[in-house]
Design a protein around this motif. Structure first.
Motif, PDB file in Angstrom:
ATOM      1  N   GLN A   1     -28.930  11.268 -10.651  1.00  0.00           N
ATOM      2  CA  GLN A   1     -28.955  10.020  -9.895  1.00  0.00           C
ATOM      3  C   GLN A   1     -30.140   9.158 -10.318  1.00  0.00           C
ATOM      4  N   LEU A   2     -31.266   9.790 -10.582  1.00  0.00           N
ATOM      5  CA  LEU A   2     -32.447   9.062 -11.034  1.00  0.00           C
ATOM      6  C   LEU A   2     -32.183   8.388 -12.377  1.00  0.00           C
ATOM      7  N   LEU A   3     -31.469   9.074 -13.259  1.00  0.00           N
ATOM      8  CA  LEU A   3     -31.183   8.530 -14.583  1.00  0.00           C
ATOM      9  C   LEU A   3     -29.993   7.585 -14.594  1.00  0.00           C
ATOM     10  N   GLU A   4     -29.136   7.671 -13.593  1.00  0.00           N
ATOM     11  CA  GLU A   4     -27.921   6.857 -13.528  1.00  0.00           C
ATOM     12  C   GLU A   4     -28.231   5.366 -13.615  1.00  0.00           C
ATOM     13  N   GLY A   5     -29.212   4.924 -12.878  1.00  0.00           N
ATOM     14  CA  GLY A   5     -29.584   3.515 -12.903  1.00  0.00           C
ATOM     15  C   GLY A   5     -30.188   3.090 -14.224  1.00  0.00           C
ATOM     16  N   ARG A   6     -30.786   4.038 -14.934  1.00  0.00           N
ATOM     17  CA  ARG A   6     -31.413   3.730 -16.217  1.00  0.00           C
ATOM     18  C   ARG A   6     -30.378   3.507 -17.306  1.00  0.00           C
ATOM     19  N   ALA A   7     -29.248   4.172 -17.244  1.00  0.00           N
ATOM     20  CA  ALA A   7     -28.235   4.066 -18.291  1.00  0.00           C
ATOM     21  C   ALA A   7     -27.741   2.632 -18.435  1.00  0.00           C
ATOM     22  N   ALA A   8     -27.598   1.917 -17.320  1.00  0.00           N
ATOM     23  CA  ALA A   8     -27.134   0.528 -17.368  1.00  0.00           C
ATOM     24  C   ALA A   8     -28.177  -0.382 -17.999  1.00  0.00           C
ATOM     25  N   ASP A   9     -29.462  -0.005 -17.871  1.00  0.00           N
ATOM     26  CA  ASP A   9     -30.532  -0.829 -18.422  1.00  0.00           C
ATOM     27  C   ASP A   9     -30.675  -0.678 -19.928  1.00  0.00           C
ATOM     28  N   ASP A  10     -30.025   0.325 -20.505  1.00  0.00           N
ATOM     29  CA  ASP A  10     -30.194   0.599 -21.922  1.00  0.00           C
ATOM     30  C   ASP A  10     -29.228  -0.184 -22.799  1.00  0.00           C
ATOM     31  N   ASP A  11     -28.537  -1.182 -22.239  1.00  0.00           N
ATOM     32  CA  ASP A  11     -27.633  -2.000 -23.045  1.00  0.00           C
ATOM     33  C   ASP A  11     -28.403  -2.671 -24.168  1.00  0.00           C
ATOM     34  N   ASP A  12     -27.886  -2.530 -25.349  1.00  0.00           N
ATOM     35  CA  ASP A  12     -28.515  -3.123 -26.517  1.00  0.00           C
ATOM     36  C   ASP A  12     -27.582  -4.183 -27.064  1.00  0.00           C
TER      37      ASP A  12
ATOM     38  N   LEU B   1     -40.107   8.204 -18.015  1.00  0.00           N
ATOM     39  CA  LEU B   1     -39.279   7.075 -17.586  1.00  0.00           C
ATOM     40  C   LEU B   1     -40.088   5.791 -17.443  1.00  0.00           C
ATOM     41  N   GLY B   2     -41.400   5.920 -17.316  1.00  0.00           N
ATOM     42  CA  GLY B   2     -42.234   4.743 -17.132  1.00  0.00           C
ATOM     43  C   GLY B   2     -42.274   4.324 -15.678  1.00  0.00           C
ATOM     44  N   ASP B   3     -42.387   3.017 -15.449  1.00  0.00           N
ATOM     45  CA  ASP B   3     -42.471   2.506 -14.081  1.00  0.00           C
ATOM     46  C   ASP B   3     -41.189   2.795 -13.316  1.00  0.00           C
ATOM     47  N   LEU B   4     -41.359   3.300 -12.102  1.00  0.00           N
ATOM     48  CA  LEU B   4     -40.224   3.600 -11.242  1.00  0.00           C
ATOM     49  C   LEU B   4     -39.989   2.437 -10.292  1.00  0.00           C
ATOM     50  N   VAL B   5     -38.733   2.079 -10.093  1.00  0.00           N
ATOM     51  CA  VAL B   5     -38.386   0.947  -9.235  1.00  0.00           C
ATOM     52  C   VAL B   5     -37.301   1.350  -8.247  1.00  0.00           C
TER      53      VAL B   5
END
Length: 98
Positions: free
Chosen positions: A78-89, A22-26
């Motif tokens: 839950q950890l991945l849930e926030g990442r899905a929104a960041d993947d907008d292309d 996942l890289g850097d965690l925030v």
């Protein structure tokens, strides 16, 4: 954080590898990842019948295994849930005509 000298089981090892990708965690991601590591370690201990502290064989009590597994899946989701929104292309819809 990988503890030196402590053997990891296959589930914890896989979870750590997935989280590392996942890289850097925030935000709350570091807390969720630590929770996932703990749950994975408990799953490994329940599956192997080993004491989490000393590694000695203990009577296997896998009654908690289904609950631990559900909790781990929910924590990872839950950890991945926030990442899905960041993947907008912005260019992801080039294949569809407007």
């Amino acid at each position: 954080m990988i503890m030196e000298g402590v053997a990891m089981g296959s589930v914890e090892d896989a979870v750590r590898s997935d989280v590392e990708q996942l890289g850097d965690l925030v935000g709350v991601e570091p807390s969720l990842s630590e929770l996932a590591f703990t749950l994975a370690g408990r799953i490994d201990a329940a599956a192997t019948g080993e004491c989490e502290t000393c590694g000695e064989a203990v009577p296997q009590d896998d009654k908690l295994l289904p609950q631990l597994t559900r909790e781990l899946r929910q924590t990872l989701a839950q950890l991945l849930e926030g990442r899905a929104a960041d993947d907008d292309d912005d260019l992801g819809d080039l294949g569809s005509p407007d």
